[in-house]
Design an enzyme around this catalytic site. Structure first.
Site, PDB file in Angstrom:
ATOM      1  N   CYS A   1       0.841  -1.200   0.000  1.00 45.03           N
ATOM      2  CA  CYS A   1       0.000   0.000   0.000  1.00 45.03           C
ATOM      3  C   CYS A   1       0.879   1.253   0.000  1.00 45.03           C
ATOM      4  O   CYS A   1       1.662   1.439  -0.920  1.00 45.03           O
ATOM      5  CB  CYS A   1      -1.005  -0.031   1.158  1.00 45.03           C
ATOM      6  SG  CYS A   1      -2.347   1.182   0.921  1.00 45.03           S
TER       7      CYS A   1
ATOM      8  N   GLU B   1      -2.436  -8.798   3.192  1.00 46.15           N
ATOM      9  CA  GLU B   1      -2.773  -9.265   4.541  1.00 46.15           C
ATOM     10  C   GLU B   1      -4.261  -9.138   4.847  1.00 46.15           C
ATOM     11  O   GLU B   1      -4.748  -9.691   5.836  1.00 46.15           O
ATOM     12  CB  GLU B   1      -1.934  -8.516   5.587  1.00 46.15           C
ATOM     13  CG  GLU B   1      -2.394  -7.128   5.947  1.00 46.15           C
ATOM     14  CD  GLU B   1      -2.022  -6.043   4.936  1.00 46.15           C
ATOM     15  OE1 GLU B   1      -2.264  -4.859   5.232  1.00 46.15           O
ATOM     16  OE2 GLU B   1      -1.495  -6.374   3.850  1.00 46.15           O
TER      17      GLU B   1
ATOM     18  N   HIS C   1      -3.758  -4.722  -0.274  1.00 44.85           N
ATOM     19  CA  HIS C   1      -3.315  -5.289   1.002  1.00 44.85           C
ATOM     20  C   HIS C   1      -3.413  -6.815   0.957  1.00 44.85           C
ATOM     21  O   HIS C   1      -4.494  -7.366   1.155  1.00 44.85           O
ATOM     22  CB  HIS C   1      -4.212  -4.779   2.143  1.00 44.85           C
ATOM     23  CG  HIS C   1      -3.980  -3.356   2.515  1.00 44.85           C
ATOM     24  ND1 HIS C   1      -3.010  -2.980   3.410  1.00 44.85           N
ATOM     25  CD2 HIS C   1      -4.602  -2.221   2.116  1.00 44.85           C
ATOM     26  CE1 HIS C   1      -3.043  -1.660   3.559  1.00 44.85           C
ATOM     27  NE2 HIS C   1      -3.987  -1.175   2.772  1.00 44.85           N
TER      28      HIS C   1
END
Length: 200
Positions: free
Chosen positions: A81, A183, A181
C-alpha cells in the site's frame, strides 16, 4: 525457517502483516531496528495514511540506508500500500510533492476516478511471468484502500482499473510491491505472500 522483518516506522498494519506472514510459514519480527531489517531474509515495508507522513517516519528509522544495503546485496523487499508508494521517486498529495525513497522509478499521483478512495475488492491483470501471482487465476480479487496511485513504472507491472488503469503491483529485481493489502485479502493474499516467500 525464512526470517522476515516487518519494518515498524509508526505506520501500517503491522500486526495483521505479521499474522499473515506467519500464516504462510515465515518467522516474523516487527521492529524498527535497522540492523535487523538489513539482516533478515526478507523485509516488508507496510504503510497506511499520507505519503509525506510515512516518509517522515521512514527517515526516522533510517529506511533509505536499510534499503540501500539490502538492494546492494539483492535481498528481497516487499512494499504494501503506502509502503509500495514510498518506494517511488515522489508522491504528490493536495498539490504538494514529497520525495520518496527512489527505489522504483515513477510518481504517485491522485487516482483519476469518480469515486475515491478506491475501497474494496478488485481484480489484478498480472504478467504471465510474475512470481508474485504464480498459480493465481486472472479473476482473483484483492483488497484495496487508496486514493493515490502510480501510473507508469518499469519492471514486471500488474495493473488494475478503477476509473483508470493504475499500477497495482510491480516486481523489479529484489523489490516487489503491491498497492492492495495482501494481509487483508484472505486466501488470495496468503497465496501471494507465500509466493513472495519463495523468492526470499
Amino acid at each position: 525457517m525464512t526470517t522476515v522483518v516487518v519494518l515498524d516506522y509508526g505506520s501500517g498494519n503491522l500486526r495483521s502483516a505479521q499474522r499473515a506472514l506467519e500464516r504462510v510459514g515465515a518467522d516474523v519480527t516487527v521492529t524498527s531496528d535497522a540492523s535487523a531489517a538489513v539482516e533478515a531474509d526478507g523485509l516488508v515495508v507496510p504503510g497506511v495514511g499520507a505519503f509525506a507522513a510515512c516518509m517522515a517516519g521512514l527517515r526516522g528509522v533510517g529506511a533509505a540506508d536499510v534499503l540501500t544495503a539490502r538492494l546492494r546485496d539483492e535481498r528481497p523487499v516487499l512494499g504494501i500500500c503506502v509502503g509500495m508508494q514510498v518506494l517511488f521517486d515522489a508522491g504528490v498529495e493536495h498539490g504538494v510533492e514529497s520525495a520518496g525513497l527512489g527505489v522504483l522509478p515513477g510518481r504517485v499521483e491522485a487516482l483519476r476516478a469518480p469515486v475515491r478512495p478506491h475501497m474494496g475488492w478488485n481484480t489484478v491483470e498480472a504478467p504471465k511471468e510474475s512470481a508474485l501471482f504464480a498459480g493465481l487465476d486472472a479473476g482473483t480479487r484483492f483488497y484495496f484502500v487508496h486514493s493515490y496511485a502510480v501510473h507508469e513504472t518499469s519492471g514486471l507491472v500488474a495493473r488494475t482499473t478503477h476509473g483508470e488503469p493504475f499500477v497495482s503491483a510491480v516486481e523489479r529485481g529484489a523489490v516487489s510491491a503491491t498497492q492492495f493489502h495482501p494481509e487483508k485479502s484472505g486466501d488470495a493474499g496468503a497465496a501471494l505472500l507465500e509466493n513472495w516467500l519463495k523468492t526470499v
